[in-house]
Design a protein around this motif. Structure first.
Motif, PDB file in Angstrom:
ATOM      1  N   TYR A 130      45.792  33.302  40.933  1.00  0.00           N
ATOM      2  CA  TYR A 130      45.354  34.014  42.130  1.00  0.00           C
ATOM      3  C   TYR A 130      43.855  33.846  42.333  1.00  0.00           C
ATOM      4  N   ASP A 131      43.454  33.867  43.589  1.00  0.00           N
ATOM      5  CA  ASP A 131      42.035  33.872  43.928  1.00  0.00           C
ATOM      6  C   ASP A 131      41.446  35.220  43.525  1.00  0.00           C
ATOM      7  N   LEU A 132      40.204  35.240  43.100  1.00  0.00           N
ATOM      8  CA  LEU A 132      39.566  36.493  42.689  1.00  0.00           C
ATOM      9  C   LEU A 132      39.486  37.506  43.819  1.00  0.00           C
ATOM     10  N   ASP A 133      39.510  37.056  45.060  1.00  0.00           N
ATOM     11  CA  ASP A 133      39.449  37.952  46.214  1.00  0.00           C
ATOM     12  C   ASP A 133      40.809  38.520  46.613  1.00  0.00           C
ATOM     13  N   THR A 134      41.879  38.117  45.927  1.00  0.00           N
ATOM     14  CA  THR A 134      43.213  38.612  46.251  1.00  0.00           C
ATOM     15  C   THR A 134      43.280  40.117  46.046  1.00  0.00           C
ATOM     16  N   LYS A 135      43.722  40.815  47.087  1.00  0.00           N
ATOM     17  CA  LYS A 135      43.834  42.274  47.021  1.00  0.00           C
ATOM     18  C   LYS A 135      45.099  42.689  46.276  1.00  0.00           C
ATOM     19  N   ALA A 136      44.977  43.768  45.546  1.00  0.00           N
ATOM     20  CA  ALA A 136      46.115  44.339  44.836  1.00  0.00           C
ATOM     21  C   ALA A 136      47.116  44.896  45.842  1.00  0.00           C
ATOM     22  N   ARG A 137      48.389  44.835  45.489  1.00  0.00           N
ATOM     23  CA  ARG A 137      49.429  45.409  46.349  1.00  0.00           C
ATOM     24  C   ARG A 137      49.448  46.923  46.221  1.00  0.00           C
ATOM     25  N   GLY A 138      49.174  47.422  45.015  1.00  0.00           N
ATOM     26  CA  GLY A 138      49.118  48.866  44.792  1.00  0.00           C
ATOM     27  C   GLY A 138      47.717  49.379  45.055  1.00  0.00           C
ATOM     28  N   THR A 139      47.606  50.689  45.104  1.00  0.00           N
ATOM     29  CA  THR A 139      46.301  51.297  45.361  1.00  0.00           C
ATOM     30  C   THR A 139      45.824  52.090  44.152  1.00  0.00           C
ATOM     31  N   ILE A 140      44.502  52.252  44.089  1.00  0.00           N
ATOM     32  CA  ILE A 140      43.947  53.110  43.055  1.00  0.00           C
ATOM     33  C   ILE A 140      43.895  54.538  43.583  1.00  0.00           C
ATOM     34  N   ARG A 141      43.402  55.465  42.770  1.00  0.00           N
ATOM     35  CA  ARG A 141      43.451  56.898  43.109  1.00  0.00           C
ATOM     36  C   ARG A 141      42.920  57.249  44.486  1.00  0.00           C
ATOM     37  N   ASN A 142      41.874  56.551  44.938  1.00  0.00           N
ATOM     38  CA  ASN A 142      41.290  56.891  46.237  1.00  0.00           C
ATOM     39  C   ASN A 142      41.948  56.142  47.398  1.00  0.00           C
ATOM     40  N   GLY A 143      43.063  55.463  47.120  1.00  0.00           N
ATOM     41  CA  GLY A 143      43.811  54.784  48.168  1.00  0.00           C
ATOM     42  C   GLY A 143      43.356  53.371  48.473  1.00  0.00           C
ATOM     43  N   LEU A 144      42.345  52.872  47.788  1.00  0.00           N
ATOM     44  CA  LEU A 144      41.843  51.517  48.032  1.00  0.00           C
ATOM     45  C   LEU A 144      42.678  50.459  47.334  1.00  0.00           C
ATOM     46  N   HIS A 145      42.714  49.305  47.949  1.00  0.00           N
ATOM     47  CA  HIS A 145      43.325  48.120  47.351  1.00  0.00           C
ATOM     48  C   HIS A 145      42.186  47.286  46.764  1.00  0.00           C
ATOM     49  N   VAL A 146      42.016  47.366  45.445  1.00  0.00           N
ATOM     50  CA  VAL A 146      40.955  46.589  44.802  1.00  0.00           C
ATOM     51  C   VAL A 146      41.386  45.125  44.731  1.00  0.00           C
ATOM     52  N   ASP A 147      40.433  44.254  44.448  1.00  0.00           N
ATOM     53  CA  ASP A 147      40.790  42.844  44.297  1.00  0.00           C
ATOM     54  C   ASP A 147      40.889  42.470  42.817  1.00  0.00           C
ATOM     55  N   LEU A 148      41.376  41.259  42.566  1.00  0.00           N
ATOM     56  CA  LEU A 148      41.555  40.790  41.198  1.00  0.00           C
ATOM     57  C   LEU A 148      40.226  40.781  40.453  1.00  0.00           C
TER      58      LEU A 148
END
Length: 168
Positions: free
Chosen positions: A119-137
């Motif tokens: 995956y590209d490092l900029d690929t966003k996660a499908r799940g979210t973290i506690r604050n609702g954000l989709h972090v990237d790889l």
């Protein structure tokens, strides 16, 4: 203890992140070299009865599972932790031989190394973290380096208290 190299073979961002994550993973494994089964299960810190070498290794295993499988890939969370027992992965670790936990952690690390490489490092996660954000790889790799390095400090303290072994 096994010597682990933290010098990347190339200087691009991905290689540096992968090398440092592998370095921290390898350090965790090296901290456990030669620990007896009995010592692996000993809790030496009065305020932290779950802080055993086995518990820390099992925790690291499940932390990587959570960030790669649950957050990044968006899969169902099958980790042993529950709302009622959020540290269960550390509690149940004493029921397994340290060698098994180390092998499972190393095998899983190899799978996640391969997964991340696809995956590209900029690929966003499908799940979210506690604050609702989709972090990237990239964020996940940075976080795992930090998390693993922090717990390596715990392993270092436990190992020194157990048998006096210090260093990497």
């Amino acid at each position: 203890m096994t010597k682990i190299d933290d010098t990347p073979p190339a200087w691009d961002e991905r290689t540096q992140l992968s090398t440092f994550l592998d370095y921290t993973r390898g350090t965790a494994l090296a901290k456990c070299e030669g620990v007896s089964p009995e010592n692996a299960r000993k809790a030496l810190l009065p305020g932290s009865p779950l802080m055993t070498m086995s518990g820390v290794i099992n925790h690291l295993r499940w932390v990587e599972y959570y960030w790669f499988q649950v957050i990044f890939l968006g899969e169902e969370d099958l980790a042993p932790m529950t709302d009622e027992d959020p540290d269960r992965e550390m509690r149940i670790a004493v029921d397994f031989p340290l060698t098994q936990l180390l092998d499972e952690y190393a095998e899983q690390s190899a799978r996640y190394r391969e997964l991340a490489a696809g995956y590209d490092l900029d690929t966003k996660a499908r799940g979210t973290i506690r604050n609702g954000l989709h972090v990237d790889l990239r964020w996940i790799l940075h976080h795992l380096i930090e998390e693993t390095a922090r717990h390596n400090g715990h392993l270092d303290i436990l190992r020194e208290l157990l048998d006096g072994t210090t260093g990497r």
